[in-house]
Scaffold this active site. Structure first.
Site, PDB file in Angstrom:
ATOM      1  N   LYS A 125      15.339 -34.789 -21.317  1.00 33.85           N
ATOM      2  CA  LYS A 125      14.158 -34.618 -20.085  1.00 33.85           C
ATOM      3  C   LYS A 125      14.680 -35.164 -18.746  1.00 33.85           C
ATOM      4  O   LYS A 125      14.810 -34.104 -18.130  1.00 33.85           O
ATOM      5  CB  LYS A 125      13.015 -35.559 -20.403  1.00 33.85           C
ATOM      6  CG  LYS A 125      12.120 -35.050 -19.547  1.00 33.85           C
ATOM      7  CD  LYS A 125      10.511 -36.058 -19.477  1.00 33.85           C
ATOM      8  CE  LYS A 125      10.994 -37.214 -18.366  1.00 33.85           C
ATOM      9  NZ  LYS A 125       9.969 -37.966 -18.094  1.00 33.85           N
ATOM     10  N   ASP A 143       8.310 -32.467 -19.869  1.00 38.24           N
ATOM     11  CA  ASP A 143       7.845 -33.925 -19.686  1.00 38.24           C
ATOM     12  C   ASP A 143       6.518 -34.099 -20.603  1.00 38.24           C
ATOM     13  O   ASP A 143       6.158 -33.086 -21.537  1.00 38.24           O
ATOM     14  CB  ASP A 143       7.381 -34.168 -18.266  1.00 38.24           C
ATOM     15  CG  ASP A 143       5.998 -33.437 -17.961  1.00 38.24           C
ATOM     16  OD1 ASP A 143       5.729 -32.161 -18.503  1.00 38.24           O
ATOM     17  OD2 ASP A 143       5.663 -33.623 -16.668  1.00 38.24           O
TER      18      ASP A 143
END
Ligand code: SF4
Length: 216
Positions: A125, A143
């Site tokens: 991420k 996310d």
């Protein structure tokens, strides 16, 4: 999971209904360079935005470069970043990240996913967010919002955000890579909320797998 045509149609509709990159792009917590973006991203793990912002501000008051950061000991970093939670682990990771960055790259943050993910404390991420916001690479960073909506809709079928990111990379149309992150995140924040998805007013409710029982 949705088929190729349906996936394309979902992205087409989101591109029309949701704001894109230009209007909402701020960068990872508004940080101006790749090094500070990485640190801000590390601090944001399991932390609310306002707590991450407070921790980031306090830390960058003390040091703004990897060399300066390494002059701080772990307890000093931990005290500064306390608002972001998990501060002992994050302080350890920040020092390890700075040391590895200096040793391997001479303090220049690498601009590839592999290079970023090889650094301590940087997962998929963070790597994708830094790539997207700081280096301008077209990639759909995943996310918590993006993970939730992708799996509700049926764009992906994954238990973890990293797996969702891999599946999206394989399944999303190429034209959607530039802004897909922003469309999906806005859908998650405005419509497909974690506890109360607003299916009747959702632009993809006739395609979404989660909403299928509502259509029966
Ligand atoms: S139809 Fe409902 S569950 Fe599906 S994406 Fe829209 S809001 Fe989320």
């Amino acid at each position: 999971m949705l088929d190729e045509e349906q996936v394309e149609e979902v992205f087409r509709r989101l591109s029309e209904a949701m704001p894109g990159r230009i209007r909402c792009a701020k960068g990872p917590k508004g940080q101006p360079d790749a090094f500070r973006s990485c640190i801000a991203c590390m601090l944001s793990a399991q932390s609310l935005d306002r707590n991450t912002a407070a921790a980031t501000k306090a830390l960058f008051k003390l040091a703004r470069t990897p060399r300066a950061m390494l002059k701080l000991d772990e307890p000093t970093i931990a005290a500064a970043i306390k608002p972001a939670g998990l501060y002992n682990m994050k302080a350890r990771n920040i020092r390890a990240f700075c040391a590895a960055l200096l040793e391997r790259h001479g303090d220049v943050v690498p601009d590839t996913r592999e290079g970023l993910m090889a650094l301590p404390g940087i997962g998929r991420k963070c790597a994708d967010i830094v790539l997207q916001f700081t280096f301008g690479t077209d990639t759909i960073a995943v996310d918590t919002h993006v993970h939730r909506v992708c799996n509700r809709i049926g764009l992906t079928s994954a238990k973890t955000a990293d797996r969702t990111a891999e599946q999206l990379e394989a399944r999303a149309p190429e034209w959607a890579f530039h802004e897909g992150h922003f469309w999906l995140i806005q859908l998650g924040k405005r419509v497909c909320k974690a506890r109360s998805p607003q299916c009747p007013r959702c632009p993809v409710n006739d395609l979404c797998e989660f909403a299928a029982p509502l259509r029966a």
